[in-house]
Design an enzyme around this catalytic site. Structure first.
Site, mmCIF file in Angstrom:
data_model
loop_
_atom_site.group_PDB
_atom_site.id
_atom_site.type_symbol
_atom_site.label_atom_id
_atom_site.label_comp_id
_atom_site.label_asym_id
_atom_site.label_seq_id
_atom_site.Cartn_x
_atom_site.Cartn_y
_atom_site.Cartn_z
ATOM 1 C CE1 TYR A 1 -4.455 -1.042 0.072
ATOM 2 C CE2 TYR A 1 -3.289 -3.248 0.691
ATOM 3 C CZ TYR A 1 -4.387 -2.516 0.471
ATOM 4 O OH TYR A 1 -5.208 -3.402 -0.179
ATOM 5 C CD GLU B 1 -6.623 -6.303 0.885
ATOM 6 O OE1 GLU B 1 -5.349 -6.020 1.141
ATOM 7 O OE2 GLU B 1 -7.289 -5.688 0.055
HETATM 8 C C1 HEM Z 1 -7.713 -4.468 -8.212
HETATM 9 C C2 HEM Z 1 -8.580 -0.680 -5.669
HETATM 10 C C3 HEM Z 1 -4.094 -1.018 -3.429
HETATM 11 C C4 HEM Z 1 -3.094 -4.568 -6.692
HETATM 12 C C5 HEM Z 1 -8.192 -3.523 -7.904
HETATM 13 C C6 HEM Z 1 -9.570 -3.138 -7.931
HETATM 14 C C7 HEM Z 1 -9.762 -1.692 -7.544
HETATM 15 C C8 HEM Z 1 -8.844 -1.702 -6.660
HETATM 16 C C9 HEM Z 1 -11.113 -1.149 -7.380
HETATM 17 C C10 HEM Z 1 -10.559 -3.832 -8.955
HETATM 18 C C11 HEM Z 1 -11.240 -4.711 -8.342
HETATM 19 C C12 HEM Z 1 -12.221 -5.487 -9.486
HETATM 20 O O1 HEM Z 1 -13.302 -4.950 -9.590
HETATM 21 O O2 HEM Z 1 -12.058 -6.679 -9.717
HETATM 22 C C13 HEM Z 1 -7.522 -0.406 -4.894
HETATM 23 C C14 HEM Z 1 -7.256 0.775 -3.969
HETATM 24 C C15 HEM Z 1 -6.243 0.328 -3.362
HETATM 25 C C16 HEM Z 1 -5.490 -0.536 -4.085
HETATM 26 C C17 HEM Z 1 -8.282 1.822 -3.652
HETATM 27 C C18 HEM Z 1 -5.485 1.419 -2.240
HETATM 28 C C19 HEM Z 1 -6.125 2.079 -1.146
HETATM 29 C C20 HEM Z 1 -3.612 -2.099 -4.045
HETATM 30 C C21 HEM Z 1 -2.418 -2.404 -3.765
HETATM 31 C C22 HEM Z 1 -1.947 -3.506 -4.825
HETATM 32 C C23 HEM Z 1 -3.032 -3.591 -5.465
HETATM 33 C C24 HEM Z 1 -1.526 -1.938 -2.687
HETATM 34 C C25 HEM Z 1 -0.606 -4.122 -4.904
HETATM 35 C C26 HEM Z 1 0.412 -3.621 -5.296
HETATM 36 C C27 HEM Z 1 -4.168 -5.120 -7.427
HETATM 37 C C28 HEM Z 1 -4.284 -5.771 -8.382
HETATM 38 C C29 HEM Z 1 -5.555 -5.956 -8.815
HETATM 39 C C30 HEM Z 1 -6.403 -4.708 -8.166
HETATM 40 C C31 HEM Z 1 -3.250 -6.471 -8.981
HETATM 41 C C32 HEM Z 1 -6.245 -6.710 -10.130
HETATM 42 C C33 HEM Z 1 -5.836 -5.802 -11.400
HETATM 43 C C34 HEM Z 1 -5.738 -6.580 -12.670
HETATM 44 O O3 HEM Z 1 -5.566 -7.673 -12.566
HETATM 45 O O4 HEM Z 1 -5.898 -5.929 -13.569
HETATM 46 N N1 HEM Z 1 -7.739 -2.576 -6.928
HETATM 47 N N2 HEM Z 1 -6.411 -1.256 -4.869
HETATM 48 N N3 HEM Z 1 -4.033 -2.892 -5.424
HETATM 49 N N4 HEM Z 1 -5.621 -4.264 -7.329
HETATM 50 FE FE1 HEM Z 1 -5.956 -2.698 -5.893
#
Ligand code: HEM
Length: 391
Positions: free
Chosen positions: A98, A140
């Site tokens: 994060y 998580e």
């Molecule tokens: C997917 C928000 C932090 C890695 C997502 C999704 C959202 C989101 C809305 C799409 C969910 C869905 O509908 O499938 C956020 C927010 C964060 C955050 C608001 C911080 C406050 C992180 C962090 C990581 C991360 C720290 C790790 C480096 C991912 C990955 C996906 C994802 C790998 C799937 C994306 C893909 O395969 O295209 N996140 N996230 N996120 N997030 Fe986060």
């Protein structure tokens, strides 16, 4: 809880951030992947980066979260956070990451807004970011703690491939190492990680379509997307005996074996959670009142139909109606030509579950709302990044 200093600042700057966020997020991802290229090997999907859906989903979720905090400073939007947390845990996102996202996201905001980003505005949005991050981290950690093992991925060997419908295949796996497996719930998915033709690993989530509560077998049913990156490798290269990495099962859209009447409306490959639910409910001897609705291009293209009809035959209070766009209608089944009409299936206390392409879900969700089903009783599963989070 959002502080009293930050609240008016967020309120005043929400329109500008909402307007700029679609130009901020590409800058954010460029910066993050330049600094941390390893995140593109087995974590973020290259296809979702290319088509922009992930950027839209992340941007949308932060704006929705901020709007929610302004209107409800005491609570957080549980459904949205749960959806993101389940996706994150299936990918192995951890607390330390994060800080990486924060660093590059806020550098992108500073680059995009220039002098308009005063320290006061930066502080207020930093507060929103960490409120959202802390809420996600907490959920998580809880989800990781519920698993039967402490690993993100374990090895599973393909033991069976079965063609079903048109261009869809059910893949069944058995454990290829001695990692203890978590018992899944109907409606949940696993992440599958595999190297692509250039050796870079990609991940996709697939709903378990059968063997839901087994710890020695996992089955997913996948439709080929000829223009996609992952499913052609899966369909064309994966042979019986090959090993892939699967995550523990996650997903908050779970269907209980008992409860108020259930209406499950699906289209195309969206029937996988429905098939999983029917299999699990039948195995549990459920007496729940269930109406299954399925729409497809034609009878032959309906994946998992034998499995679904077999499970339905074992459920005393279940019935099915189907709709097909073309071809001959099957005999001995309630089948109509054209598009689904959900209205007749609804009762005053129905829980409605939807899964299929977005235009389909828009249409049937509108029918359910117009028939008086309150929004909180309409649940849906989007395959791929949830761009509805931004709505
Ligand atoms: C997917 C928000 C932090 C890695 C997502 C999704 C959202 C989101 C809305 C799409 C969910 C869905 O509908 O499938 C956020 C927010 C964060 C955050 C608001 C911080 C406050 C992180 C962090 C990581 C991360 C720290 C790790 C480096 C991912 C990955 C996906 C994802 C790998 C799937 C994306 C893909 O395969 O295209 N996140 N996230 N996120 N997030 Fe986060």
């Amino acid at each position: 809880m959002l502080s009293t200093q930050s609240r008016p600042v967020i309120e005043a700057t929400l329109p500008i951030i909402a307007e700029r966020i679609s130009s901020i997020t590409p800058k954010f991802y460029q910066r993050m992947f330049a600094a941390r290229p390893e995140l593109l090997d087995g974590m973020f999907s290259r296809s979702n980066q290319k088509n922009g859906t992930q950027q839209q989903a992340l941007a949308g979720s932060i704006a929705v979260f901020a709007t929610y905090l302004v209107n409800n400073p005491e609570t957080t939007p549980e459904t949205m956070l749960a959806r993101i947390a389940h996706k994150h845990t299936s990918l192995g996102v951890v607390e330390e990451q994060y800080g990486i996202v924060y660093e590059h996201l806020f550098a992108a905001i500073a680059e995009d807004l220039g002098d308009a980003l005063t320290p006061e505005i930066a502080d207020a949005w930093t507060e929103v970011y960490w409120l959202m991050a802390q809420a996600l981290i907490k959920i998580e950690k809880g989800l990781y703690a519920q698993q039967a093992n402490a690993t993100i991925y374990s090895n599973w060997k393909l033991v069976e491939r079965t063609e079903t419908g048109v261009d869809s295949v059910s893949f069944s796996f058995e454990p290829a190492d001695d990692t203890a497996a978590t018992v899944a719930k109907p409606g949940q998915f696993v992440s599958m990680r595999m190297p692509m033709t250039d050796g870079i690993r990609q991940v996709r989530q697939f709903t378990l379509s059968n063997d839901v509560q087994s710890t020695t077998r996992r089955t997913v049913t996948v439709k080929l997307d000829v223009d996609g990156e992952f499913t052609p490798v899966l369909h064309n290269s994966l042979k019986v005996g090959d090993v892939v990495e699967l995550s523990n099962p996650y997903g908050d859209l779970v269907i209980d074996t008992e409860g108020s009447p259930l209406v499950i409306a699906t289209a195309g490959i969206g029937c996988t959670p429905s098939a999983a639910a029917l299999q699990t409910l039948a195995a549990a001897g459920s007496t729940r009142e269930i109406t299954v609705l399925h729409a497809d291009q034609e009878f032959a293209s309906w994946p998992l139909r034998e499995q679904m009809l077999e499970s339905l035959g074992q459920l005393p209070n279940a019935k099915i109606s189907t709709w097909f766009e073309r071809g001959e209608l099957p005999e001995g089944l309630d089948a109509k030509a054209g598009y689904m009409d959900l209205t007749e299936a609804l009762t005053a206390d129905s829980q409605v579950y939807l899964c299929g392409p977005l235009p389909f879900m828009h249409a049937v969700r509108s029918q359910a709302l117009a028939a008086g089903v309150p929004a909180e009783r309409i649940h849906y599963e989007v395959f791929g990044p949830d761009v509805w989070l931004a709505a």
